[in-house]
Design an enzyme around this catalytic site. Structure first.
Site, PDB file in Angstrom:
ATOM      1  CG  HIS A  10      -3.090   3.395   1.997  1.00  0.00           C
ATOM      2  ND1 HIS A  10      -3.431   3.082   0.633  1.00  0.00           N
ATOM      3  CD2 HIS A  10      -3.228   2.511   2.658  1.00  0.00           C
ATOM      4  CE1 HIS A  10      -3.959   1.726   0.759  1.00  0.00           C
ATOM      5  NE2 HIS A  10      -3.810   1.207   1.894  1.00  0.00           N
ATOM      6  CB  CYS A  21      -0.949  -0.147   1.220  1.00  0.00           C
ATOM      7  SG  CYS A  21      -2.169  -1.260   1.129  1.00  0.00           S
ATOM      8  CG  ASN A  41      -6.530  -0.653   1.217  1.00  0.00           C
ATOM      9  OD1 ASN A  41      -5.998  -0.339   0.064  1.00  0.00           O
ATOM     10  ND2 ASN A  41      -6.097  -1.147   2.241  1.00  0.00           N
TER      11      ASN A  41
END
Length: 332
Positions: free
Chosen positions: A253, A114, A283
């Site tokens: 993020h 990520c 996500n």
């Protein structure tokens, strides 16, 4: 202040699979509900790639959009941030380059999960600073839904698929779009907090099917994510000679709305400066930040001249941040 030659953002592109999966649909296959998902993650829906669609496919689409946004399909290198490469070997970036008609350029993958897009941006900036490239295409793309156990309500509702990309060119530190400073870190001792145990060289095949899916210790990850992103963000601001109040837009993020909110609170940033699109995309791992940037451009919440702070946290553990003043750019 940060000075010297650096990479300048010159194009922005995004792409999401057309299939949208809402929380109500998930509640029909999992022991969960729309309210349970929304209150814990802030996610209402996510985009899921069709079975015949790969990371290379979605990366090509986002990369092509970024090239169109930049007004040129000429680049010297392609850096693909992904943890869902189409194969263990070879890397996916050369296939993406070929699919974009860019065969012959340098092309390679960066896997920081990520945090991958921030790592890839820093890598592209290094190529430009070293004089090895004048223009670099940076893509964050993941089909992360494939790494989740279909029956695990702790991961399936969180992750979606997608790709985002930017073109960066050689320029000077004082112009809009100039990237930097950067701050990157890792802690491999905590790798087990977010891990897919099987499939790699250490354990190619496991008799336990769960070993081939993502295992996540959510509560501990939450704590580390907030602390590390806030710390890294402060470092970048210090190196840039800026205060928290100088930040117009905070693009973290998109892991969980509570993580974004808590990180901004630790930094002392008002919530109205936080860019968040997690409600509609979930996500998306390495695609998270460029997708959020593209959405913010589209809805007018990110404008030329805005001072933008990027920060990310992911498996590895990895984390990092970057700063830029937003340029005149229209997402493709």
């Amino acid at each position: 202040m940060y000075t010297g030659h650096c990479a300048v953002l010159a194009g922005l592109g995004a792409w999401l699979p057309p299939r949208v999966v809402g929380n109500e649909e998930l509640s029909q296959q999992l022991d969960t509900s729309d309210e349970w998902i929304r209150t814990r993650t802030g996610i209402r829906q996510r985009h899921i790639a069709d079975p015949d669609m790969s990371t290379v496919d979605i990366a090509i689409r986002a990369g092509g959009n970024a090239l169109r946004s930049a007004g040129s399909d000429v680049v010297d290198a392609l850096v693909l941030a992904t943890s869902t490469a189409d194969q263990l070997c070879p890397a996916s970036a050369p296939q993406v380059a070929s699919g974009l008609g860019l065969s012959g350029i340098a092309a390679f993958d960066v896997n920081a999960v990520c945090s991958g897009f921030v790592y890839a941006l820093a890598t592209a900036s290094g190529l430009i600073a070293a004089g090895m490239a004048q223009r670099v295409l940076v893509i964050g793309a993941d089909v992360f839904s494939r790494l989740c156990d279909p029956q695990d309500r702790g991961t399936i509702p969180i992750f979606g698929d997608g790709a985002g990309a930017v073109v960066v060119r050689a320029g000077s530190a004082g112009e809009p779009g100039a990237l930097g400073p950067f701050d990157l870190h890792s802690d491999g001792e905590l790798a087990d907090l977010l891990i897919v145990p099987a499939g790699g060289a250490k354990q190619r095949i496991s008799d336990n099917p769960h070993d081939h899916f993502l295992s996540m210790q959510g509560t501990t990850v939450f704590r580390h994510a907030c602390a590390k992103m806030a710390e890294s963000a402060r470092t970048v601001l210090d190196e840039a000679g800026l205060e928290v109040n100088d930040v117009d837009r905070f693009v973290g993020h998109q892991a969980n709305i509570r993580i974004l909110t808590a990180t901004a609170k630790q930094l002392g940033l008002p919530q109205d400066r936080v860019v968040a699109n997690i409600a509609t995309v979930g996500n998306t791992s390495a695609a998270s930040i460029p997708l959020a940037l593209a959405d913010a451009c589209d809805d007018g919440s990110l404008l030329p001249g805005n001072r933008v702070l990027l920060t990310a946290f992911g498996a590895g553990l990895t984390w990092g941040s970057a700063f830029l003043t937003w340029p005149e750019v229209k997402p493709g």
